[in-house]
Design an enzyme around this catalytic site. Sequence first.
Site, mmCIF file in Angstrom:
data_model
loop_
_atom_site.group_PDB
_atom_site.id
_atom_site.type_symbol
_atom_site.label_atom_id
_atom_site.label_comp_id
_atom_site.label_asym_id
_atom_site.label_seq_id
_atom_site.Cartn_x
_atom_site.Cartn_y
_atom_site.Cartn_z
ATOM 1 C CG HIS A 101 25.558 17.464 13.548
ATOM 2 N ND1 HIS A 101 24.856 17.163 12.403
ATOM 3 C CD2 HIS A 101 24.716 17.517 14.360
ATOM 4 C CE1 HIS A 101 23.504 17.174 12.776
ATOM 5 N NE2 HIS A 101 23.594 17.365 14.023
ATOM 6 C CG HIS A 103 24.853 17.796 19.253
ATOM 7 N ND1 HIS A 103 24.339 19.096 19.259
ATOM 8 C CD2 HIS A 103 24.031 17.130 18.124
ATOM 9 C CE1 HIS A 103 23.523 19.154 18.192
ATOM 10 N NE2 HIS A 103 23.232 17.979 17.715
HETATM 11 P P1 5GP Z 1 20.564 18.385 14.914
HETATM 12 O O1 5GP Z 1 19.346 19.087 15.575
HETATM 13 O O2 5GP Z 1 20.493 18.180 13.553
HETATM 14 O O3 5GP Z 1 21.190 17.315 15.779
HETATM 15 O O4 5GP Z 1 21.738 19.700 14.942
HETATM 16 C C1 5GP Z 1 21.849 20.701 14.422
HETATM 17 C C2 5GP Z 1 22.527 21.677 15.274
HETATM 18 O O5 5GP Z 1 22.939 22.643 14.360
HETATM 19 C C3 5GP Z 1 21.573 22.684 16.256
HETATM 20 O O6 5GP Z 1 21.993 22.316 17.501
HETATM 21 C C4 5GP Z 1 21.620 23.986 15.623
HETATM 22 O O7 5GP Z 1 21.699 24.810 16.581
HETATM 23 C C5 5GP Z 1 22.999 23.797 14.839
HETATM 24 N N1 5GP Z 1 22.905 24.803 13.655
HETATM 25 C C6 5GP Z 1 22.101 25.134 12.793
HETATM 26 N N2 5GP Z 1 22.594 25.961 11.924
HETATM 27 C C7 5GP Z 1 23.794 26.364 12.325
HETATM 28 C C8 5GP Z 1 24.515 27.419 11.615
HETATM 29 O O8 5GP Z 1 24.425 28.114 10.886
HETATM 30 N N3 5GP Z 1 25.775 27.654 12.617
HETATM 31 C C9 5GP Z 1 26.004 26.803 13.735
HETATM 32 N N4 5GP Z 1 26.810 27.125 14.372
HETATM 33 N N5 5GP Z 1 25.173 25.889 14.219
HETATM 34 C C10 5GP Z 1 23.977 25.708 13.543
#
Ligand code: 5GP
Length: 142
Positions: A101, A103
Amino acid sequence: MGHEDCIFCKIINGDLPSAKVYEDDYVYAFLDISQVTKGHTLVIPKTHTKNIFETPAEVSKELFERIPKVANAIKEAYNPLGMNLLNNNGADAEQSVFHLHIHLIPRYGEGDGYSPNWTTHTDDYTPDKLQEIAAEINQNIK
Ligand code: 5GP
Ligand code: ZN
Protein backbone atom coordinates in the site's frame (compact mmCIF):
# COMPACT_ATOMS: atom_id res chain seq x y z
CA MET A 1 -11.08 -14.26 -4.28
CA GLY A 2 -8.22 -12.50 -2.53
CA HIS A 3 -5.52 -13.60 -0.17
CA GLU A 4 -6.82 -15.50 2.84
CA ASP A 5 -6.73 -13.53 6.09
CA CYS A 6 -5.54 -10.32 4.40
CA ILE A 7 -7.62 -7.42 5.66
CA PHE A 8 -6.94 -5.33 2.56
CA CYS A 9 -8.10 -8.15 0.27
CA LYS A 10 -11.26 -8.29 2.39
CA ILE A 11 -11.71 -4.54 1.95
CA ILE A 12 -11.32 -4.91 -1.83
CA ASN A 13 -13.88 -7.71 -1.86
CA GLY A 14 -16.31 -5.76 0.30
CA ASP A 15 -16.07 -8.30 3.13
CA LEU A 16 -14.83 -5.49 5.37
CA PRO A 17 -16.17 -1.91 5.21
CA SER A 18 -14.05 1.02 4.04
CA ALA A 19 -14.38 4.65 3.02
CA LYS A 20 -13.70 4.15 -0.69
CA VAL A 21 -12.06 7.00 -2.57
CA TYR A 22 -11.60 5.33 -5.97
CA GLU A 23 -11.69 1.91 -7.61
CA ASP A 24 -11.00 0.45 -11.04
CA ASP A 25 -9.85 -2.90 -12.43
CA TYR A 26 -6.36 -2.59 -10.96
CA VAL A 27 -6.44 -0.48 -7.81
CA TYR A 28 -8.54 0.32 -4.77
CA ALA A 29 -8.08 3.57 -2.85
CA PHE A 30 -9.61 4.19 0.58
CA LEU A 31 -9.13 6.33 3.65
CA ASP A 32 -6.68 5.09 6.25
CA ILE A 33 -8.70 4.32 9.37
CA SER A 34 -6.03 6.18 11.37
CA GLN A 35 -6.00 9.54 9.60
CA VAL A 36 -2.64 11.26 10.03
CA THR A 37 -4.11 14.28 8.25
CA LYS A 38 -7.50 14.89 6.60
CA GLY A 39 -7.73 12.84 3.42
CA HIS A 40 -4.90 10.39 4.30
CA THR A 41 -5.49 7.72 1.65
CA LEU A 42 -4.13 4.26 0.96
CA VAL A 43 -3.81 3.12 -2.65
CA ILE A 44 -3.45 -0.64 -3.10
CA PRO A 45 -3.22 -3.02 -6.05
CA LYS A 46 -6.13 -5.44 -6.39
CA THR A 47 -3.56 -8.19 -6.91
CA HIS A 48 -2.36 -9.29 -3.49
CA THR A 49 1.36 -8.65 -3.16
CA LYS A 50 3.08 -8.53 0.20
CA ASN A 51 5.47 -5.67 -0.27
CA ILE A 52 7.54 -3.77 -2.85
CA PHE A 53 10.13 -6.56 -3.06
CA GLU A 54 7.56 -9.08 -4.25
CA THR A 55 5.68 -6.82 -6.60
CA PRO A 56 5.72 -7.75 -10.29
CA ALA A 57 6.49 -4.91 -12.70
CA GLU A 58 3.03 -5.11 -14.23
CA VAL A 59 1.34 -4.65 -10.84
CA SER A 60 3.55 -1.70 -9.91
CA LYS A 61 3.03 -0.14 -13.31
CA GLU A 62 -0.74 -0.17 -12.95
CA LEU A 63 -0.53 0.96 -9.31
CA PHE A 64 1.86 3.87 -9.75
CA GLU A 65 0.14 5.00 -12.92
CA ARG A 66 -2.88 5.82 -10.78
CA ILE A 67 -1.14 7.54 -7.86
CA PRO A 68 -1.09 11.03 -9.45
CA LYS A 69 -4.78 10.74 -10.29
CA VAL A 70 -5.71 10.04 -6.65
CA ALA A 71 -3.18 12.60 -5.35
CA ASN A 72 -4.71 15.29 -7.54
CA ALA A 73 -8.22 14.42 -6.36
CA ILE A 74 -7.12 14.93 -2.73
CA LYS A 75 -5.43 18.17 -3.77
CA GLU A 76 -8.58 19.41 -5.50
CA ALA A 77 -10.76 18.44 -2.54
CA TYR A 78 -8.75 19.94 0.31
CA ASN A 79 -6.12 22.21 -1.22
CA PRO A 80 -3.23 20.91 0.93
CA LEU A 81 0.11 22.72 0.93
CA GLY A 82 1.86 19.52 -0.13
CA MET A 83 1.70 15.75 0.07
CA ASN A 84 3.96 12.94 1.26
CA LEU A 85 3.92 9.47 -0.27
CA LEU A 86 4.97 6.74 2.11
CA ASN A 87 5.42 2.99 1.62
CA ASN A 88 6.60 0.69 4.41
CA ASN A 89 8.07 -2.72 3.52
CA GLY A 90 8.70 -5.30 6.20
CA ALA A 91 7.85 -5.32 9.89
CA ASP A 92 11.19 -3.71 10.68
CA ALA A 93 10.24 -0.83 8.39
CA GLU A 94 6.94 -0.36 10.24
CA GLN A 95 4.80 -2.29 7.78
CA SER A 96 1.81 -3.55 9.72
CA VAL A 97 -0.50 -4.74 6.93
CA PHE A 98 1.19 -7.11 4.52
CA HIS A 99 -0.59 -6.13 1.32
CA LEU A 100 1.37 -3.48 -0.57
CA HIS A 101 0.00 0.00 0.00
CA ILE A 102 1.05 3.55 -0.75
CA HIS A 103 0.11 6.16 1.83
CA LEU A 104 -0.91 9.53 0.39
CA ILE A 105 -0.65 12.04 3.23
CA PRO A 106 -1.76 15.57 2.39
CA ARG A 107 0.14 18.24 4.33
CA TYR A 108 -1.43 21.30 5.86
CA GLY A 109 1.52 22.99 7.52
CA GLU A 110 3.65 22.62 10.62
CA GLY A 111 2.08 20.59 13.38
CA ASP A 112 -0.41 18.88 11.06
CA GLY A 113 0.51 15.49 12.55
CA TYR A 114 3.04 14.09 10.10
CA SER A 115 6.72 13.84 10.97
CA PRO A 116 9.30 11.84 9.00
CA ASN A 117 11.70 11.98 12.00
CA TRP A 118 14.90 10.81 10.30
CA THR A 119 18.57 11.43 11.00
CA THR A 120 21.12 11.98 8.21
CA HIS A 121 24.74 10.78 8.32
CA THR A 122 26.27 12.94 5.60
CA ASP A 123 29.71 12.98 7.24
CA ASP A 124 30.07 9.19 6.89
CA TYR A 125 29.60 9.27 3.12
CA THR A 126 32.29 10.87 0.99
CA PRO A 127 31.67 11.26 -2.77
CA ASP A 128 33.91 8.17 -3.33
CA LYS A 129 31.92 6.16 -0.82
CA LEU A 130 28.70 7.16 -2.55
CA GLN A 131 30.11 5.98 -5.90
CA GLU A 132 31.09 2.66 -4.33
CA ILE A 133 27.65 2.09 -2.80
CA ALA A 134 25.88 3.06 -6.01
CA ALA A 135 27.98 0.54 -7.96
CA GLU A 136 27.27 -2.23 -5.44
CA ILE A 137 23.55 -1.67 -5.76
CA ASN A 138 23.74 -1.35 -9.52
CA GLN A 139 25.43 -4.74 -9.80
CA ASN A 140 22.30 -6.27 -8.34
CA ILE A 141 19.79 -4.66 -10.68
CA LYS A 142 18.01 -7.51 -12.43
P1 5GP B 1 1.56 0.36 7.42
O1 5GP B 1 1.89 0.61 8.85
O2 5GP B 1 1.52 -1.12 7.12
O3 5GP B 1 2.36 1.13 6.43
O4 5GP B 1 0.10 0.94 7.22
C1 5GP B 1 -1.05 0.21 7.45
C2 5GP B 1 -2.14 1.22 7.60
O5 5GP B 1 -3.38 0.55 7.47
C3 5GP B 1 -2.16 1.90 8.97
O6 5GP B 1 -1.94 3.29 8.79
C4 5GP B 1 -3.53 1.59 9.53
O7 5GP B 1 -4.14 2.69 10.14
C5 5GP B 1 -4.32 1.16 8.31
N1 5GP B 1 -5.33 0.17 8.58
C6 5GP B 1 -5.17 -0.98 9.30
N2 5GP B 1 -6.33 -1.65 9.32
C7 5GP B 1 -7.22 -0.94 8.60
C8 5GP B 1 -8.59 -1.13 8.28
O8 5GP B 1 -9.23 -2.12 8.65
N3 5GP B 1 -9.18 -0.17 7.53
C9 5GP B 1 -8.51 0.92 7.10
N4 5GP B 1 -9.19 1.80 6.36
N5 5GP B 1 -7.22 1.14 7.38
C10 5GP B 1 -6.58 0.22 8.13
ZN1 ZN C 1 -4.24 -8.80 0.28
